[in-house]
Design a protein around this motif. Sequence first.
Motif: not given
Lengths: 436, 436
Positions: B247-257, B371-376
């Motif tokens: 899950f946390s890798e997904f967050k990193e990837l999403a904010t990176c894209v 909500y899903l918090n992409l930044e933290g």
Amino acid sequence: MDFLLFQFGLCTFKYDHAESKYIMKSFNFYIFPKPFNRTSPDVKFVCQSSSIDFLANQGFDFNKVFRNGIPYLNQEEERQLREQYDEKRSQANGLGALSYMSPGTNKRPSAIPEDQKKFIEKVIERIEGLLQNEESTNIQLEPCTGFQRKLIYQTLSWKYPKGIHVETLETEKKERYMVISKVDEEERKRRGQQKQAKEQEELKDAVGFSRVIHALANSGKLVVGHNMLLDVMHTIHQFYCSLPEDFSEFKELATCVFPRLLDTKLMASTQPFKEIIKNTSLAELEKRLKEVPFNPPKVESAEGFPSYNTASEQLHEAGYDAYITGLCFISMANFLGSFLSPPQNHVSASSKLIEPFFNKLFLMRVMDIPYLNLEGPDLQPKRDHVLYVTFPKEWKTSDLYQLFSAFGNIQVCWIDDTSAFVSLSQPEQVQIGGNS
Amino acid sequence: MDFLLFQFGLCTFKYDHAESKYIMKSFNFYIFPKPFNRTSPDVKFVCQSSSIDFLANQGFDFNKVFRNGIPYLNQEEERQLREQYDEKRSQANGLGALSYMSPGTNKRPSAIPEDQKKFIEKVIERIEGLLQNEESTNIQLEPCTGFQRKLIYQTLSWKYPKGIHVETLETEKKERYMVISKVDEEERKRRGQQKQAKEQEELKDAVGFSRVIHALANSGKLVVGHNMLLDVMHTIHQFYCSLPEDFSEFKELATCVFPRLLDTKLMASTQPFKEIIKNTSLAELEKRLKEVPFNPPKVESAEGFPSYNTASEQLHEAGYDAYITGLCFISMANFLGSFLSPPQNHVSASSKLIEPFFNKLFLMRVMDIPYLNLEGPDLQPKRDHVLYVTFPKEWKTSDLYQLFSAFGNIQVCWIDDTSAFVSLSQPEQVQIGGNS
């Protein structure tokens, strides 16, 4: 089995003895499992982009399939839909409570919950009003939930087994509401029959294209295909039932659905055609059979049916493939007639001459078992020249070629990383190999 | 992830300060993973008949997708295709043999097999003839197998490292044949560059729609969507890479894209909008934001771009949804500006006012984590009122309701046949429940 058959080509041929010609009717059915109602199966299927691209390049009309494709049901789905109708009807006929208590089901008529009692009482009040008012013939209830409709049906079938007619209709916004009408016994029966007839029509529409396959299967006609094993499998799977795991069960099922099959690829690969025909792909076979020693038959399309011209490159559609498959069969069958004395120009589908080719389906990628025999045991070729070989997992096909280089050409069939079947080109070499 | 994104809607908005209006450009991209060449990935994807039927009823043009859909590659596929081109080029440039012996690969230049020696000798003879004949500039070889072409390339790059140019072309029947031309050094370079430029174009075409997503991602622009979690996931999966399991890798990837995302459904469900907006579905939200206290923005479509009319029922296409999502964002952002002193009519995408909504994606079906918090880290609501309950496998939801009937309303979340999470409506009830 995850793929879907989208287009079904069918071409019928009838011999006109007086005119010595064949009359053909060709069909291209576009089929799609459009969900019939909210409870009907929602089919998931797999598409492969290369296949889609191939079809797109052939000018295939995807909109026609997805917007206007003919629906279909397999036999289990048809049975379930029929049961749904029966259940709905018996509910509406006032037999609801009884059918709910039939043995073997654990459904029971729902008791009216506390919070619905007032709602139902109001409905009954309105119906009592209707029955006492000579001027009005029906009332229309407000749209309500499925559960409420069920409660109403139940209550009314118990309270008013006769004398009223209950119907559920849909508003334009797809909300369901009920109409309750006063009816005498005769009118009630008439309406019930009318409804049942309508339901029968709906059911027929839902069974849709499967009815064509049923008619084909039940016709007893000879069904001809070219390299047709996968076609037979897909047809049974999509319009009859899931394919059995067991091989002999599959054979039984296939002959039960299609009692007389003939595969033109197998026919062309068998004596006496084998010697004369080099390439058995459908397009090449069709070309070859126009030349000596074969006689292309005289074929006309029936009135109102499209005619195909085999001389020009044709759109690669299923109906055309069915048509030229039929042409190939006729040419080959008639060729067999030329050996009779006196020779026969027309060999019918019921001739003894073609019986040897019945129910044998061409097998691809198997060198020494030319066909799958639907009617009995399959050929069992000798396997004396096949070796089971194990080796280190770094080995490649080239290492196997090197190992057997003294024995001429070999064929390798990999089992896993460290084993394979190796077949030598001549069986007698195995004795030599056994010493190494 | 087995499903495929077919149509991508995008609508850009630019504020015109002089005229106090927004200029928009809307796009409907039809996309399809058309195989680029014989080695490109052949995507398999799942279709569901109900979804197809929904799209068909909306008038969706399947032929447009399948015949003219824009192709795309994810980053790994793009890398592989680029490598294929590089390898082909270095082979053709006479570096073939060297690159084959680079460390780390176990490919080696093939020795010319016995049965091919004669063939290769003949090719060399013809080339010697070409080099000595001042009148002809090139020769065309007969179509041959891929293996033979490989042998020719190898031999020539070793025997004639300069002075000839080798090219593989295709006949109309898709047979591949080679053309060998005499060239001086300069001509050879020019041709090589020409070919490389053409390959770059082909590569660009193959990457296709992914370039739009890359441009969007790299623009740094605020990307707005409505209930966009699945859209973001599908976009990354289809045009960048497989989604990570973690899950946390997904967050990193999403904010990176996508460094700056904003979800209008989440925005509309948050203060100060929450109190004013009852229904946050896109169509209803768009209607609500036309009324007080909101001010619908003045929007015009750029020249040559379609304009949408929000008053009439519009075809349910992706570009239209993108358009009204943009409208909703502008109205809500500008509403926030009305609280400033002095009030602002236009709130830009870089305003501090909208930062609190960045990178929080609306979560469906979760009551207390909006909500899903992409930044933290995500919100961690208390779960004191949730009980883990086990029971006989005959139990149904109604049995659980009955068991907890003394505690008011409950929510049941099934785990398996014999266990479930049961949440009570008020946390303090758990103490009582603990005694039973």
